[in-house]
Design a protein around this motif. Sequence first.
Motif, PDB file in Angstrom:
ATOM      1  N   PHE A  44       0.867  -1.176   0.000  1.00 34.25           N
ATOM      2  CA  PHE A  44       0.000   0.000   0.000  1.00 34.25           C
ATOM      3  C   PHE A  44       0.903   1.225   0.000  1.00 34.25           C
ATOM      4  CE2 PHE A  44      -3.315   2.769   2.168  1.00 34.25           C
ATOM      5  CZ  PHE A  44      -4.244   2.695   1.153  1.00 34.25           C
ATOM      6  N   GLU A  45       0.793   2.028  -1.056  1.00 37.71           N
ATOM      7  CA  GLU A  45       1.682   3.185  -1.204  1.00 37.71           C
ATOM      8  C   GLU A  45       0.862   4.406  -1.597  1.00 37.71           C
ATOM      9  OE1 GLU A  45       4.511   2.194  -4.264  1.00 37.71           O
ATOM     10  OE2 GLU A  45       5.524   0.677  -3.042  1.00 37.71           O
ATOM     11  N   GLN A  46       1.475   5.564  -1.482  1.00 38.72           N
ATOM     12  CA  GLN A  46       0.893   6.780  -2.039  1.00 38.72           C
ATOM     13  C   GLN A  46       1.819   7.302  -3.122  1.00 38.72           C
ATOM     14  OE1 GLN A  46      -0.055   9.358   1.391  1.00 38.72           O
ATOM     15  NE2 GLN A  46      -2.190   9.179   0.772  1.00 38.72           N
ATOM     16  N   TRP A  47       1.235   7.588  -4.274  1.00 39.52           N
ATOM     17  CA  TRP A  47       1.989   8.119  -5.393  1.00 39.52           C
ATOM     18  C   TRP A  47       1.503   9.542  -5.707  1.00 39.52           C
ATOM     19  CZ3 TRP A  47       1.799   3.783  -9.721  1.00 39.52           C
ATOM     20  CH2 TRP A  47       2.429   2.621  -9.240  1.00 39.52           C
ATOM     21  N   ALA A  48       2.352  10.279  -6.381  1.00 32.98           N
ATOM     22  CA  ALA A  48       1.957  11.613  -6.846  1.00 32.98           C
ATOM     23  C   ALA A  48       2.335  11.741  -8.314  1.00 32.98           C
ATOM     24  CB  ALA A  48       2.655  12.687  -6.025  1.00 32.98           C
ATOM     25  N   ALA A  49       1.492  12.419  -9.078  1.00 39.11           N
ATOM     26  CA  ALA A  49       1.767  12.620 -10.505  1.00 39.11           C
ATOM     27  C   ALA A  49       2.971  13.537 -10.675  1.00 39.11           C
ATOM     28  CB  ALA A  49       0.548  13.213 -11.197  1.00 39.11           C
ATOM     29  N   SER A  50       3.758  13.267 -11.703  1.00 39.34           N
ATOM     30  CA  SER A  50       4.935  14.100 -11.973  1.00 39.34           C
ATOM     31  C   SER A  50       4.553  15.396 -12.685  1.00 39.34           C
ATOM     32  CB  SER A  50       5.946  13.318 -12.813  1.00 39.34           C
ATOM     33  OG  SER A  50       5.364  12.955 -14.059  1.00 39.34           O
ATOM     34  N   VAL A  56      -6.123   6.881  -9.670  1.00 36.98           N
ATOM     35  CA  VAL A  56      -5.837   8.201 -10.249  1.00 36.98           C
ATOM     36  C   VAL A  56      -6.917   9.191  -9.816  1.00 36.98           C
ATOM     37  CG1 VAL A  56      -5.531   9.488 -12.401  1.00 36.98           C
ATOM     38  CG2 VAL A  56      -4.784   7.093 -12.254  1.00 36.98           C
ATOM     39  N   GLU A  57      -8.153   8.739  -9.834  1.00 35.02           N
ATOM     40  CA  GLU A  57      -9.299   9.543  -9.410  1.00 35.02           C
ATOM     41  C   GLU A  57     -10.314   8.612  -8.756  1.00 35.02           C
ATOM     42  OE1 GLU A  57      -9.602  12.739  -9.620  1.00 35.02           O
ATOM     43  OE2 GLU A  57      -8.188  13.343 -11.185  1.00 35.02           O
ATOM     44  N   GLY A  58     -11.184   9.172  -7.940  1.00 36.33           N
ATOM     45  CA  GLY A  58     -12.274   8.396  -7.378  1.00 36.33           C
ATOM     46  C   GLY A  58     -11.837   7.520  -6.219  1.00 36.33           C
ATOM     47  N   SER A  59     -12.623   6.469  -5.970  1.00 39.70           N
ATOM     48  CA  SER A  59     -12.353   5.605  -4.826  1.00 39.70           C
ATOM     49  C   SER A  59     -12.972   4.228  -5.055  1.00 39.70           C
ATOM     50  CB  SER A  59     -12.918   6.221  -3.538  1.00 39.70           C
ATOM     51  OG  SER A  59     -14.324   6.339  -3.643  1.00 39.70           O
ATOM     52  N   GLY A  60     -12.635   3.300  -4.179  1.00 39.13           N
ATOM     53  CA  GLY A  60     -13.196   1.958  -4.252  1.00 39.13           C
ATOM     54  C   GLY A  60     -12.856   1.194  -2.985  1.00 39.13           C
ATOM     55  N   LEU A  61     -13.618   0.109  -2.763  1.00 39.20           N
ATOM     56  CA  LEU A  61     -13.466  -0.667  -1.528  1.00 39.20           C
ATOM     57  C   LEU A  61     -12.916  -2.052  -1.847  1.00 39.20           C
ATOM     58  CD1 LEU A  61     -17.038   0.176  -0.197  1.00 39.20           C
ATOM     59  CD2 LEU A  61     -14.913   1.139   0.703  1.00 39.20           C
ATOM     60  N   PHE A  62     -11.731  -2.349  -1.333  1.00 38.89           N
ATOM     61  CA  PHE A  62     -11.190  -3.699  -1.417  1.00 38.89           C
ATOM     62  C   PHE A  62     -11.476  -4.410  -0.107  1.00 38.89           C
ATOM     63  CE2 PHE A  62      -8.563  -2.467  -5.058  1.00 38.89           C
ATOM     64  CZ  PHE A  62      -8.576  -3.643  -5.790  1.00 38.89           C
ATOM     65  N   TRP A  63     -12.124  -5.572  -0.214  1.00 37.43           N
ATOM     66  CA  TRP A  63     -12.409  -6.419   0.950  1.00 37.43           C
ATOM     67  C   TRP A  63     -11.435  -7.596   0.951  1.00 37.43           C
ATOM     68  CZ3 TRP A  63     -16.280  -5.810   4.666  1.00 37.43           C
ATOM     69  CH2 TRP A  63     -17.230  -4.820   4.419  1.00 37.43           C
ATOM     70  N   TYR A 116       2.984   8.834 -14.040  1.00 37.57           N
ATOM     71  CA  TYR A 116       3.373   7.956 -12.923  1.00 37.57           C
ATOM     72  C   TYR A 116       4.451   6.961 -13.354  1.00 37.57           C
ATOM     73  CZ  TYR A 116      -0.835   9.878 -10.847  1.00 37.57           C
ATOM     74  OH  TYR A 116      -1.779  10.747 -10.341  1.00 37.57           O
ATOM     75  N   GLU A 117       5.167   7.305 -14.401  1.00 37.47           N
ATOM     76  CA  GLU A 117       6.085   6.360 -15.029  1.00 37.47           C
ATOM     77  C   GLU A 117       7.146   5.837 -14.063  1.00 37.47           C
ATOM     78  OE1 GLU A 117       7.980   7.985 -18.483  1.00 37.47           O
ATOM     79  OE2 GLU A 117       7.873   6.036 -19.492  1.00 37.47           O
ATOM     80  N   SER A 118       7.694   6.700 -13.228  1.00 35.96           N
ATOM     81  CA  SER A 118       8.796   6.242 -12.369  1.00 35.96           C
ATOM     82  C   SER A 118       8.300   5.205 -11.363  1.00 35.96           C
ATOM     83  CB  SER A 118       9.467   7.417 -11.656  1.00 35.96           C
ATOM     84  OG  SER A 118       8.549   8.078 -10.824  1.00 35.96           O
ATOM     85  N   ASP A 119       7.105   5.426 -10.767  1.00 32.33           N
ATOM     86  CA  ASP A 119       6.571   4.446  -9.817  1.00 32.33           C
ATOM     87  C   ASP A 119       6.157   3.159 -10.534  1.00 32.33           C
ATOM     88  OD1 ASP A 119       6.731   5.611  -7.187  1.00 32.33           O
ATOM     89  OD2 ASP A 119       5.262   7.080  -7.862  1.00 32.33           O
ATOM     90  N   ILE A 120       5.559   3.311 -11.711  1.00 33.58           N
ATOM     91  CA  ILE A 120       5.171   2.119 -12.479  1.00 33.58           C
ATOM     92  C   ILE A 120       6.404   1.282 -12.816  1.00 33.58           C
ATOM     93  CG2 ILE A 120       4.270   1.359 -14.719  1.00 33.58           C
ATOM     94  CD1 ILE A 120       2.322   3.761 -14.577  1.00 33.58           C
ATOM     95  N   ASP A 121       7.454   1.941 -13.266  1.00 34.89           N
ATOM     96  CA  ASP A 121       8.678   1.214 -13.631  1.00 34.89           C
ATOM     97  C   ASP A 121       9.301   0.541 -12.412  1.00 34.89           C
ATOM     98  OD1 ASP A 121       8.332   1.896 -16.235  1.00 34.89           O
ATOM     99  OD2 ASP A 121       9.852   3.478 -16.273  1.00 34.89           O
ATOM    100  N   ARG A 122       9.227   1.215 -11.262  1.00 29.54           N
ATOM    101  CA  ARG A 122       9.779   0.627 -10.029  1.00 29.54           C
ATOM    102  C   ARG A 122       9.028  -0.660  -9.677  1.00 29.54           C
ATOM    103  NH1 ARG A 122       7.785   1.374  -5.043  1.00 29.54           N
ATOM    104  NH2 ARG A 122       6.640   3.231  -5.704  1.00 29.54           N
TER     105      ARG A 122
END
Length: 185
Positions: A30-36, A102-109, A52-58
């Motif tokens: 579980f991480e927090q990313w920010a757009a470049s 990127v936008e919005g929200s959702g619930l993972f159970w 988000y290329e750098s986080d995606i590549d990581r």
Amino acid sequence: MALLTIPDENTEISDWNEISAFLAARGVRFEQWAASAPLADDASAEEVIGAYESDIDRLKREDGYVVCDVISVTSGTPNLDQVRAKFLPEHTHSEDEVRYFVEGSGLFWFNIAGSPVFRVRCERGDLIAVPKNTRHWFDFGPTCFVKCIRLFNDPAGWVANYTGSGIDQKYNPVYATPVGSAAAV
Ligand SMILES: [Fe+2]
């Protein structure tokens, strides 16, 4: 803000670092990313992924993901009930389920051995990686608005193996009830 809820223990965790630690202890990234760069609401998939290329590549380097895409679901999505119904029953995957909001929200159970059933409300900026073979399900929530980057180990993409346990029915609300009522989340 992200929110972790354990219904059977009447417990909520709203501190992001506590949520991240709770999930890490159960193998869930579980991480927090920010757009470049700033993104327009109508940004193309290429622009979203580029921001988000750098986080995606990581993540690709660390966990072997090979492809990614961008999906959007809103209350205007055709056949929304069928789309929602695909994700609501408990299931597993033979690969990780990786989503960046990127936008919005959702619930993972999650239904993980040794833990009570819990859910994580993911919000804009949150990255979650459900490990392969983890029992889980996903709810778009009452607002039903999400734009996600998905990363895959397998280019074949998303396949659900439904457990048939029915445990999800104990927890999933019925959204025919107006938002704001006792049954809404
Ligand atoms: Fe899933």
